[in-house]
Design a protein around this motif. Structure first.
Motif, mmCIF file in Angstrom:
data_model
loop_
_atom_site.group_PDB
_atom_site.id
_atom_site.type_symbol
_atom_site.label_atom_id
_atom_site.label_comp_id
_atom_site.label_asym_id
_atom_site.label_seq_id
_atom_site.Cartn_x
_atom_site.Cartn_y
_atom_site.Cartn_z
ATOM 1 N N ALA A 67 0.840 -1.210 0.000
ATOM 2 C CA ALA A 67 0.000 0.000 0.000
ATOM 3 C C ALA A 67 0.871 1.255 0.000
ATOM 4 N N ARG A 68 1.937 1.238 0.748
ATOM 5 C CA ARG A 68 2.842 2.386 0.812
ATOM 6 C C ARG A 68 3.448 2.659 -0.568
ATOM 7 N N ALA A 69 3.895 1.604 -1.243
ATOM 8 C CA ALA A 69 4.479 1.748 -2.575
ATOM 9 C C ALA A 69 3.420 2.238 -3.565
ATOM 10 N N ASP A 70 2.188 1.731 -3.446
ATOM 11 C CA ASP A 70 1.112 2.136 -4.339
ATOM 12 C C ASP A 70 0.802 3.636 -4.189
ATOM 13 N N LYS A 73 4.819 6.508 -1.710
ATOM 14 C CA LYS A 73 5.591 6.939 -0.538
ATOM 15 C C LYS A 73 6.798 6.032 -0.340
ATOM 16 N N LYS A 74 7.819 6.602 0.268
ATOM 17 C CA LYS A 74 9.055 5.862 0.526
ATOM 18 C C LYS A 74 8.828 4.817 1.626
#
Length: 109
Positions: A67-70, A73-74
């Motif tokens: 989810a962070r990559a989507d 965000k780093k």
């Protein structure tokens, strides 16, 4: 309400590189164990046993990273350092003790 499918990615750091905290849950909270990751805010899961909490934590870890990559965000680096990268310990520490205890320790050594 719409659902967005997020493609699972491979984390740049393995699950084991991140520190995790396993805490018991009270019966009022449903019992079992909670696993959380201090380096990954909001990433947590639970399970009836420690082993189940860890397995569910792996799933939560993958979902959090994906989810962070989507979102573009780093992904934070793990703050935990593996034992092989830590500096060796000298085995020496200094502690003041009563003279009688020092004498006993010296005799035992």
């Amino acid at each position: 309400m719409s659902v967005k499918k997020i493609k699972a990615i491979t984390s740049p750091y393995p699950f084991e590189a991140y520190a995790h905290v396993i805490s018991p849950l009270s019966p009022a909270e449903g019992g079992g164990f909670l696993i959380s990751f201090p380096d990954l805010p909001g990433c947590m899961s639970d399970g009836e046993t420690i082993e189940e909490a860890i397995q569910n934590g792996r799933d939560a870890f993958l979902a959090w990273i994906s989810a962070r990559a989507d979102m573009g965000k780093k992904i934070p680096c793990p703050a935990y350092r593996a034992p092989e990268t830590e500096p060796p310990m000298s085995g020496k520490f200094v502690q003041r003790v009563p003279k009688t205890l020092h004498a006993k320790l010296a005799a035992l050594a």
